[in-house]
Design a protein around this motif. Sequence first.
Motif, mmCIF file in Angstrom:
data_model
loop_
_atom_site.group_PDB
_atom_site.id
_atom_site.type_symbol
_atom_site.label_atom_id
_atom_site.label_comp_id
_atom_site.label_asym_id
_atom_site.label_seq_id
_atom_site.Cartn_x
_atom_site.Cartn_y
_atom_site.Cartn_z
ATOM 1 N N MET A 62 -62.380 -45.707 -4.714
ATOM 2 C CA MET A 62 -62.592 -44.745 -3.722
ATOM 3 C C MET A 62 -61.383 -43.741 -4.039
ATOM 4 O O MET A 62 -60.262 -43.989 -4.512
ATOM 5 C CB MET A 62 -62.563 -45.233 -2.393
ATOM 6 N N ARG A 63 -61.500 -42.289 -3.360
ATOM 7 C CA ARG A 63 -60.573 -41.556 -3.356
ATOM 8 C C ARG A 63 -59.365 -41.978 -2.429
ATOM 9 O O ARG A 63 -59.478 -42.465 -1.599
ATOM 10 C CB ARG A 63 -61.249 -40.180 -2.782
ATOM 11 N N ASP A 64 -58.103 -41.714 -2.911
ATOM 12 C CA ASP A 64 -56.888 -42.073 -2.096
ATOM 13 C C ASP A 64 -56.971 -43.385 -1.648
ATOM 14 O O ASP A 64 -56.641 -43.846 -0.624
ATOM 15 C CB ASP A 64 -56.767 -41.018 -0.816
ATOM 16 N N SER A 65 -57.127 -44.196 -2.490
ATOM 17 C CA SER A 65 -57.336 -45.553 -2.138
ATOM 18 C C SER A 65 -55.876 -46.224 -1.717
ATOM 19 O O SER A 65 -55.842 -47.082 -0.940
ATOM 20 C CB SER A 65 -57.701 -46.549 -3.372
ATOM 21 N N THR A 109 -60.554 -41.153 7.944
ATOM 22 C CA THR A 109 -60.287 -40.497 6.625
ATOM 23 C C THR A 109 -60.699 -41.647 5.699
ATOM 24 O O THR A 109 -61.330 -41.680 4.531
ATOM 25 C CB THR A 109 -59.180 -39.957 6.505
ATOM 26 N N LYS A 110 -59.921 -42.734 5.759
ATOM 27 C CA LYS A 110 -60.326 -43.989 5.049
ATOM 28 C C LYS A 110 -61.690 -44.517 4.943
ATOM 29 O O LYS A 110 -62.085 -44.719 4.080
ATOM 30 C CB LYS A 110 -59.273 -45.223 5.609
ATOM 31 N N ASP A 168 -64.340 -42.610 5.529
ATOM 32 C CA ASP A 168 -65.036 -41.572 4.953
ATOM 33 C C ASP A 168 -64.984 -41.822 3.221
ATOM 34 O O ASP A 168 -65.910 -41.507 2.732
ATOM 35 C CB ASP A 168 -64.577 -40.042 5.135
ATOM 36 N N ASN A 169 -63.795 -42.113 2.756
ATOM 37 C CA ASN A 169 -63.593 -42.215 1.555
ATOM 38 C C ASN A 169 -64.345 -43.727 0.972
ATOM 39 O O ASN A 169 -64.871 -43.621 0.058
ATOM 40 C CB ASN A 169 -62.160 -42.336 1.180
ATOM 41 N N SER A 221 -67.557 -43.623 -1.529
ATOM 42 C CA SER A 221 -67.560 -44.376 -3.171
ATOM 43 C C SER A 221 -68.906 -44.943 -2.952
ATOM 44 O O SER A 221 -69.226 -45.388 -4.321
ATOM 45 C CB SER A 221 -66.349 -45.529 -2.918
#
Lengths: 248, 491
Positions: free
Chosen positions: A168-171, A195-196, A198-199, A203
């Motif tokens: 995922m983005r910004d894991s 935000t977490k 959403d990421n 994914s």
Amino acid sequence: MANTTVSLFIQCLVDSMFPEVGEAMVTLFDRLGIPCRFPPDQTCCGQPAFNSGYRREAADAARHFIAVFEDAEVIVCPSGSCVHMVRHAYPLLFADEPAMLARAEAVAARTFELSQYLVDQLGLVEVGASYHGTVTYHDSCHLSRGLGVIDQPRQLLKGVEGLTLIEMRDSDTCCGFGGTFSVNYPEISTAMVDTKIDNILASGAGAVVGCDISCLMNILGRLSRRGEPVQVLHLAQVLAGAGQGGGQ
Amino acid sequence: MNRPSQSNYTREAIKGIASTTLQTNLRSFQERLGQGAMRMWVELADPEKRRRVKASRMRTLDHLDIILASLAEKVRARGGRVYFAETAQDASDYILAVARKNQVKRVVKGKSMTSIEIGVDPVLEAAGIEVVETDLGEYIVQLAGEPPSHIIAPCIHLDRRQIGRLFADQLGIDYSEDPPTLTRAARHALREKLLSAEMGLTGCNLACAETGQISLVSNEGNIRMATTMPPVHVAVMGMERVVATMAEHRETLQLLTRGAVLQKISTYVSFVGGPADTPGETREFHLVIVDNGRSKILADPEFREVLACIRCGACLNICPVYGKIGGHAYASAYCGPIGAVVSPLLEGINKHADLCKGETLCGACKEVCPVENDLPRMLSALRHKLAYGSDQWDTRQMNPAEAFAFRLWRHLVTRPALYRAGLRLAALLQRPFIGKNRMISRMVGPAAGWTDSRDLPPIARQSFAARWRQKHPPTPDVAKKTAENSGEEKV
Ligand code: SF4
């Protein structure tokens, strides 16, 4: 090394709220032929008190922990933040007590987080697990930044038959748990976990896997409130699964 | 989610979270600069540089009195004047006196957080002196009558439409949201101010004791004008902003511009070494070195490290809390992780208790910081002061009820039998709260902070400890010992 008896250090949240995670660890160790024991007098490593500034209380919890685990060959815990507490906060708590400090450091040197123990100590990346589905991995702060454990869980996940890991983005961005922070500053904490989530959703993975139940509890709690069907799994649960297909 | 006793921190945080402009701007800023800085440190050709600079910062702090004395001596030798201000008030009074003596009617400012810390603007304004910010971002927030919300991007909470309206109102230009047009309008307005001001007031990014010069970085060129055009230049610096040698200066500056905006060097670096030698004109240069609580920080080994900060703002660009709430919630000259540590130390730990408690200690700030300042460690140390109170820091115990709860907690976690009994009791008490989805969706008291927006898995009917015991019945002699201690149910 594989014959070393592992003393299970079951984080208090796992013990009381997610006992299945502890059981998954036992299943995994049984399958790997690793003997384990559970010192029954263990309670909590003291992290909640320490993070809130209550160092005297945290030091007493630490004394208790050290007494309980002092005779263990090796101590393995399914939580990066608890291991971080033992390794990095205990020495601070006993900085002015040389005798306790020595005992604390001896225990700390033998305390490992699950993925760290399997990969770094035992050299295992394939543990005979299978899981049919896609997962994404959340890096818990104290595990990744505090202990430098970033690749180990990923290596283990990649070794699971049938499992596809989607990053995922910004894991490695904090999920917003932060212990009492989540209760004292719920609006900020919720904005962070949103935000977490959403990421995680972006994914496209069917499950989010982590190595610290505190973060996972935060993510699970918000996913459930938002009504999202993504599964939340501790790494131990994925590694314990042998041929049962996706899920716990 | 509106609980009755919201602190200012929470109220401002909620406003920040609700502002789409702030969220969009912070997100793109953090993605570009914060994550960019993380990558940059990994790729840095000389990975030891950060450690070297940190070591030199700490060394300077260890000998700060001597290094400051030599800085003062060098500045004076170049014809500048040096004033050591013990308090914010002393600093502001001195600057006002310099302005009065020179019959100053207008002051142009270069961006300076220390000037905000000492509160000099209102002091000058109360004396009828006009104060104009010349950094574009600072100028915008000044026109808006708001405090800055980021160390290097003061107006990050505003979008171009808001700025367009502000300029139309305040500068009397036609409404436009075209950045070049707006910049031109600001430049035009500022040039007039710069040309007519009698005094320039700036901060100081670094001062070099070896050479007796201060340096200022900028990308707009405004600093250069503010320091050279008016006949009087006053620079304010926190007393820790000094480096000992030019060699240290070079490396520290390299980290500063990299940490701030990923630049190897900023567009302008202005070195100011005393008043310019202009025939037929009297020019003055004053360096105001501010203590305002720094000696106390310096004297405490737990917090000394925070003075190694080079105010680059990188920690703001990575912090997930700041990334949600923005700068205004910190209600202080310094925001973000660095503000959360330094503001309580400068202005009072109780006053800024929310800054000490309102982070997750995730550690990203430490990782991105060019000098690897351990801000999470210091936040934890600040919480320690709040937990019990501290005479040294004039701090009261923050929350006696919480302190009591942790004493109770200690009682339980050091007595396994009682602890186990407590868990079983909690499992019983929670029952009426468990919903159909096997989750707790409503709790009362402080715990509502969790369930207002999240569900909570209940305490399991049987703990791991109980399950283990069931599968591994203890051998008789162990059983005796364990039964005494653990109070585990026999199932
Ligand atoms: S603490 Fe570090 S990252 Fe933050 S402003 Fe200071 S030097 Fe920069």
